[in-house]
Design a protein around this motif. Structure first.
Motif, mmCIF file in Angstrom:
data_model
loop_
_atom_site.group_PDB
_atom_site.id
_atom_site.type_symbol
_atom_site.label_atom_id
_atom_site.label_comp_id
_atom_site.label_asym_id
_atom_site.label_seq_id
_atom_site.Cartn_x
_atom_site.Cartn_y
_atom_site.Cartn_z
ATOM 1 N N ASP A 270 0.979 -1.209 -0.007
ATOM 2 C CA ASP A 270 0.038 -0.126 -0.020
ATOM 3 C C ASP A 270 0.836 1.249 0.136
ATOM 4 O O ASP A 270 0.383 2.213 -0.814
ATOM 5 C CB ASP A 270 -1.018 -0.021 1.338
ATOM 6 N N PHE A 271 1.790 1.248 0.865
ATOM 7 C CA PHE A 271 2.858 2.387 0.979
ATOM 8 C C PHE A 271 4.280 2.030 1.203
ATOM 9 O O PHE A 271 4.348 1.031 1.972
ATOM 10 C CB PHE A 271 2.543 3.349 2.270
ATOM 11 N N PHE A 272 4.966 2.818 0.585
ATOM 12 C CA PHE A 272 6.604 2.286 0.884
ATOM 13 C C PHE A 272 7.541 3.457 1.341
ATOM 14 O O PHE A 272 7.511 4.201 0.255
ATOM 15 C CB PHE A 272 7.051 1.328 -0.131
ATOM 16 N N CYS A 273 8.285 3.459 2.167
ATOM 17 C CA CYS A 273 9.296 4.409 2.466
ATOM 18 C C CYS A 273 10.642 3.745 2.141
ATOM 19 O O CYS A 273 10.982 2.960 2.878
ATOM 20 C CB CYS A 273 9.246 4.973 3.421
ATOM 21 N N LYS A 274 11.338 3.867 0.912
ATOM 22 C CA LYS A 274 12.591 3.302 0.457
ATOM 23 C C LYS A 274 13.888 3.712 1.703
ATOM 24 O O LYS A 274 14.547 3.009 1.886
ATOM 25 C CB LYS A 274 13.091 3.477 -1.008
ATOM 26 N N LEU B 121 10.561 0.693 4.933
ATOM 27 C CA LEU B 121 9.468 0.541 5.562
ATOM 28 C C LEU B 121 8.084 0.224 4.610
ATOM 29 O O LEU B 121 7.898 1.298 4.033
ATOM 30 C CB LEU B 121 9.050 1.787 6.722
ATOM 31 N N ALA B 122 7.244 -0.797 4.896
ATOM 32 C CA ALA B 122 6.167 -1.111 4.201
ATOM 33 C C ALA B 122 5.118 -0.889 5.006
ATOM 34 O O ALA B 122 5.107 -1.348 6.108
ATOM 35 C CB ALA B 122 6.272 -2.429 3.369
ATOM 36 N N ILE B 123 3.965 -0.121 4.550
ATOM 37 C CA ILE B 123 2.642 -0.129 5.453
ATOM 38 C C ILE B 123 1.932 -0.619 4.657
ATOM 39 O O ILE B 123 1.500 -0.457 3.384
ATOM 40 C CB ILE B 123 2.495 1.467 5.575
ATOM 41 N N GLU B 124 0.970 -1.591 5.195
ATOM 42 C CA GLU B 124 -0.251 -2.154 4.641
ATOM 43 C C GLU B 124 -1.431 -1.868 5.394
ATOM 44 O O GLU B 124 -1.381 -1.940 6.826
ATOM 45 C CB GLU B 124 -0.085 -3.652 4.759
ATOM 46 N N ILE B 125 -2.681 -1.497 4.893
ATOM 47 C CA ILE B 125 -3.856 -1.261 5.607
ATOM 48 C C ILE B 125 -4.623 -2.659 5.277
ATOM 49 O O ILE B 125 -5.071 -2.801 4.319
ATOM 50 C CB ILE B 125 -4.430 0.044 4.893
ATOM 51 N N LEU C 156 4.462 -2.864 8.608
ATOM 52 C CA LEU C 156 3.702 -2.398 9.351
ATOM 53 C C LEU C 156 2.382 -2.371 9.013
ATOM 54 O O LEU C 156 1.833 -1.920 7.860
ATOM 55 C CB LEU C 156 4.044 -0.997 9.611
ATOM 56 N N ARG C 157 1.636 -3.068 9.662
ATOM 57 C CA ARG C 157 0.042 -3.524 9.475
ATOM 58 C C ARG C 157 -0.871 -2.710 10.192
ATOM 59 O O ARG C 157 -0.781 -2.603 11.551
ATOM 60 C CB ARG C 157 -0.115 -5.092 9.544
ATOM 61 N N ILE C 158 -1.712 -1.668 9.801
ATOM 62 C CA ILE C 158 -2.426 -0.914 10.322
ATOM 63 C C ILE C 158 -3.704 -1.011 9.917
ATOM 64 O O ILE C 158 -4.298 -1.456 8.749
ATOM 65 C CB ILE C 158 -2.077 0.641 9.992
ATOM 66 N N PRO C 159 -4.874 -1.335 11.076
ATOM 67 C CA PRO C 159 -6.306 -1.979 10.789
ATOM 68 C C PRO C 159 -6.919 -0.711 10.059
ATOM 69 O O PRO C 159 -6.778 0.419 10.415
ATOM 70 C CB PRO C 159 -6.762 -2.211 12.100
ATOM 71 N N ASP C 160 -7.682 -1.025 8.938
ATOM 72 C CA ASP C 160 -8.600 -0.032 8.336
ATOM 73 C C ASP C 160 -9.219 0.881 9.174
ATOM 74 O O ASP C 160 -9.471 1.787 8.977
ATOM 75 C CB ASP C 160 -9.164 -0.924 7.259
ATOM 76 N N GLN C 161 -9.942 0.112 10.117
ATOM 77 C CA GLN C 161 -10.851 0.841 11.042
ATOM 78 C C GLN C 161 -10.079 1.923 11.947
ATOM 79 O O GLN C 161 -10.488 2.867 12.093
ATOM 80 C CB GLN C 161 -11.407 -0.057 12.165
ATOM 81 N N LEU C 162 -8.641 1.774 12.049
ATOM 82 C CA LEU C 162 -8.031 2.701 12.967
ATOM 83 C C LEU C 162 -7.550 4.029 11.940
ATOM 84 O O LEU C 162 -7.891 5.132 12.629
ATOM 85 C CB LEU C 162 -6.746 2.212 13.565
#
Length: 116
Positions: free
Chosen positions: A50-54, A58-62, A91-97
């Motif tokens: 979903d998002f990536f900071c090279k 750091l990868a972020i998944e919703i 880093l997995r972040i809940p959609d609801q959050l």
């Protein structure tokens, strides 16, 4: 005459973003968290995150409801292992959050990015 697609193979792997992903993306663009920049729907090896900071690897998944089924969890675990082996933090972040408390989601991202 048939119109030819101008999408690259990488672009064709990307999927439309959810409302939560769009909301977080706007916040990431606006805030430039801890001096980092993120890419949206970024290809990392055989995966699209979903998002990536090279700069911070750091990868972020919703994670929404679709991520709760057993097959999705197994695929997610395989994907996470692949990235971890290559030094990428997921880093997995809940959609609801993201929907209910964007500031908390952003503080989690800041904390994770600061540790990298």
């Amino acid at each position: 005459m048939r119109r030819r697609s101008t999408l690259t193979p990488a672009q064709s792997l990307r999927r439309p973003t959810t409302g939560s992903e769009q909301r977080l993306w706007r916040a990431l663009l606006d805030k430039r968290l801890v001096g980092t920049t993120f890419r949206r729907q970024h290809i990392v090896g055989p995966y699209v995150v979903d998002f990536f900071c090279k700069a911070r690897d750091l990868a972020i998944e919703i994670d929404g409801g679709v991520h709760q089924d057993e097959d999705a969890r197994l695929l997610g675990a395989r994907r996470d292992a692949w990235m971890t082996e290559r030094g990428i933090t997921i880093l997995r972040i809940p959609d609801q959050l993201v929907r209910q408390n964007l500031d908390t989601a952003l503080s989690i991202i800041v904390r994770a990015a600061s540790l990298r």
